[in-house]
Design an enzyme around this catalytic site. Structure first.
Site, mmCIF file in Angstrom:
data_model
loop_
_atom_site.group_PDB
_atom_site.id
_atom_site.type_symbol
_atom_site.label_atom_id
_atom_site.label_comp_id
_atom_site.label_asym_id
_atom_site.label_seq_id
_atom_site.Cartn_x
_atom_site.Cartn_y
_atom_site.Cartn_z
ATOM 1 N N SER A 84 3.711 14.998 -6.316
ATOM 2 C CA SER A 84 3.230 13.508 -6.426
ATOM 3 C C SER A 84 2.549 13.350 -7.190
ATOM 4 O O SER A 84 1.512 13.921 -8.351
ATOM 5 C CB SER A 84 2.448 13.243 -4.654
ATOM 6 O OG SER A 84 1.590 14.269 -5.205
ATOM 7 N N LYS A 85 1.458 11.801 -6.818
ATOM 8 C CA LYS A 85 0.534 11.691 -8.330
ATOM 9 C C LYS A 85 -0.765 12.515 -8.315
ATOM 10 O O LYS A 85 -1.223 12.740 -9.372
ATOM 11 C CB LYS A 85 0.060 10.249 -7.571
ATOM 12 C CG LYS A 85 0.799 9.330 -7.971
ATOM 13 C CD LYS A 85 0.270 8.463 -9.235
ATOM 14 C CE LYS A 85 0.917 7.405 -9.731
ATOM 15 N NZ LYS A 85 1.904 8.218 -11.157
ATOM 16 N N ARG A 86 -1.052 13.634 -7.116
ATOM 17 C CA ARG A 86 -1.998 14.142 -7.442
ATOM 18 C C ARG A 86 -1.693 15.999 -8.584
ATOM 19 O O ARG A 86 -2.590 16.282 -8.824
ATOM 20 C CB ARG A 86 -1.921 15.430 -5.489
ATOM 21 C CG ARG A 86 -2.683 14.905 -4.720
ATOM 22 C CD ARG A 86 -2.581 15.485 -4.189
ATOM 23 N NE ARG A 86 -1.221 16.095 -3.001
ATOM 24 C CZ ARG A 86 -1.423 17.237 -2.886
ATOM 25 N NH1 ARG A 86 -1.894 18.132 -3.541
ATOM 26 N NH2 ARG A 86 0.306 17.782 -3.009
ATOM 27 N N GLY A 113 -0.803 14.747 -10.815
ATOM 28 C CA GLY A 113 -0.265 14.379 -12.469
ATOM 29 C C GLY A 113 -0.058 13.020 -12.512
ATOM 30 O O GLY A 113 0.716 12.562 -11.394
#
Ligand code: GLU
Length: 448
Positions: free
Chosen positions: A214-216, A218
């Site tokens: 996920s976005k966490r 990158g």
């Protein structure tokens, strides 16, 4: 094609039909791209058909910008559909017709709000997953199954079954996260008397902490990786390794060979770890192998898009530039970060580099002397530039670092650049001369 015994699914005449069915509710995620790729690889390997179906019945969340992104990302990867795109939003009468069939058969009811709900018979639902084996679930866990919502739009499970059946899909290859939906779809196949396809649920992609990518972690969309500057064939190769291996510990396997070697049955069921280092390494391998003209095409396309290079550019000069930086880039985006000074006049001077190498006693005089020695050189080539520079240093008794470092900052604006003399040759006579003057000007400490 590899010779040898064909596996059951790659047997001639198997007539494989698969689909990738994204919802345009976000940019194309790496995980979805991998699902698309495995469908595509399976179809190509078996000489079957790969269909693109756009699941856009969630009108609130669907967005044409995301659709554009999905097309662009699939195009970037070279994943071309044999059929489609087919839009679910254009098939609403078909879903109504099929919901009516279940109403007529007494298997579904109209609710007060106008929605249509399938009455799930109590039963154990079993399906065979190509990778996970038999999966059994009790249908009491999902008693009523909405088919058509109050707004007249079909639910995912219903539209998916109708479409997969009518499109003669033989294998449903999708993410593990859909395993829980499959029994719901199987009871619908049974209610219609359709033969269910083979299901194949492929593993999740996880980040370094083993949680879903996920976005966490990158970048998550294909477009972000494209922007960073990964080569399409490297990214294709990398995605194929997320859950599948060509065997023999091989990792660098070009797309065409992946198609030949790909076997869906060999996909692992354990989560696939997104290994950024491996992607970087692979990209480096592909970059190294590109010829200068091909790499120049890739780079020119980016720089023109970014407004850094004119559409009509000097090709011979540009190829000299590309040859110079070829083994200095990890991803194409490094060019915009590190080699912009080849395209700016004057370059952007890095203050730290200026303070460290230009604001030093005697630097301006040294740079002006160098300028005088280089000015008459014609043709302006690296060997001649180097010879003149070394001669000057010897005559003056200067250490290389007293001249080379300041000269590098003067011509590139930075303390790190490709080899200085070649850089000057690629910049050319006039720009080198004016930048040495500029360096000399900046080298004079402003009196306080
Ligand atoms: N639109 C669904 C998704 O994007 C498709 C799932 C499927 O392949 O059945 O998750």
């Amino acid at each position: 094609m590899t010779s040898g015994s064909p596996s059951a699914t790659s047997a001639p005449g198997a007539n494989v039909r698969v689909r990738f069915a994204p919802s345009p509710t976000g940019k194309l995620h790496v995980g979805s791209a991998r699902t698309a790729l495995f469908n595509f690889l399976f179809a190509r390997h078996t000489k079957g058909t790969y269909i693109l179906r756009i699941e856009d019945t969630d009108t609130k969340r669907s967005n044409p910008e995301f659709l554009k992104d999905i097309y662009a990302s699939l195009d970037f990867l070279g994943i071309k559909a044999d059929e489609g795109p087919i839009f679910q939003s254009e098939r609403l009468p078909i879903y109504k017709e099929y919901a009516q069939k279940l109403l007529d058969a007494g298997k579904a009811v109209v609710e007060e709000n106008g929605g249509i709900v399938f009455k799930v018979p109590f039963q154990k639902v079993t399906f065979d997953d190509m990778l996970h084996g038999p999966v059994t679930m009790d249908s009491t866990t999902f008693e009523d199954l909405a088919l058509i919502k109050a707004d007249g739009l079909p639910t995912y499970n219903f539209a998916c079954v109708v479409d997969d059946a009518l499109m003669n899909i033989t294998h449903v290859i999708r993410g593990d996260d859909h395993i829980a939906n499959t029994p719901k779809q199987v009871v619908l196949y049974e209610a219609f008397g359709f033969k269910p396809p083979v299901f194949c649920h492929i593993p999740l992609i996880v980040g370094a902490d083993r949680s879903r990518l996920s976005k966490r972690h990158g970048a998550t969309s294909v477009d972000e990786y494209r922007q960073v500057g990964y080569l399409p064939e490297a990214f294709f190769n990398y995605l194929a390794l997320l859950g599948w291996a060509p065997g023999g510990n091989r990792e660098h396997v070009p797309p065409q060979e992946i198609i030949e070697l790909f076997e869906l049955e060999k996909v692992r069921t354990t989560a696939a770890f997104f290994d950024q280092k491996k992607l970087d390494w692979l990209n480096g391998q592909y970059l190294k192998q590109l010829t200068v003209p091909v790499l120049a095409d890739h780079i020119a396309k980016r720089l023109i898009e970014a407004g850094i290079l004119e559409k009509q550019y000097h090709r011979r000069w540009f190829e000299r530039f590309v040859a110079l930086i070829h083994d200095r880039i990890r991803v194409l985006g490094d060019i915009e970060k590190e080699q912009l000074f080849f395209f700016q006049e004057p370059p952007v001077y890095d203050e730290e580099a200026v303070a460290k190498f230009l604001k030093q006693d005697g630097v301006s005089a040294r740079l002006l002397l160098l300028k005088e020695r280089l000015a008459p050189i014609d043709p302006f080539e690296a060997t001649a530039i180097e010879e003149a520079t070394r001669k000057l240093m010897a005559e003056q008794g200067w250490e290389p670092k007293q001249l080379i470092h300041p000269a590098r900052v003067a011509v590139s604006g930075k303390s790190v650049s490709p080899p200085l003399f070649e850089t000057m040759a690629v910049l050319g006579h006039d720009r080198t001369i004016s930048r040495l003057e500029e360096g000399a000007r900046r080298g004079v400490a402003v009196p306080s």
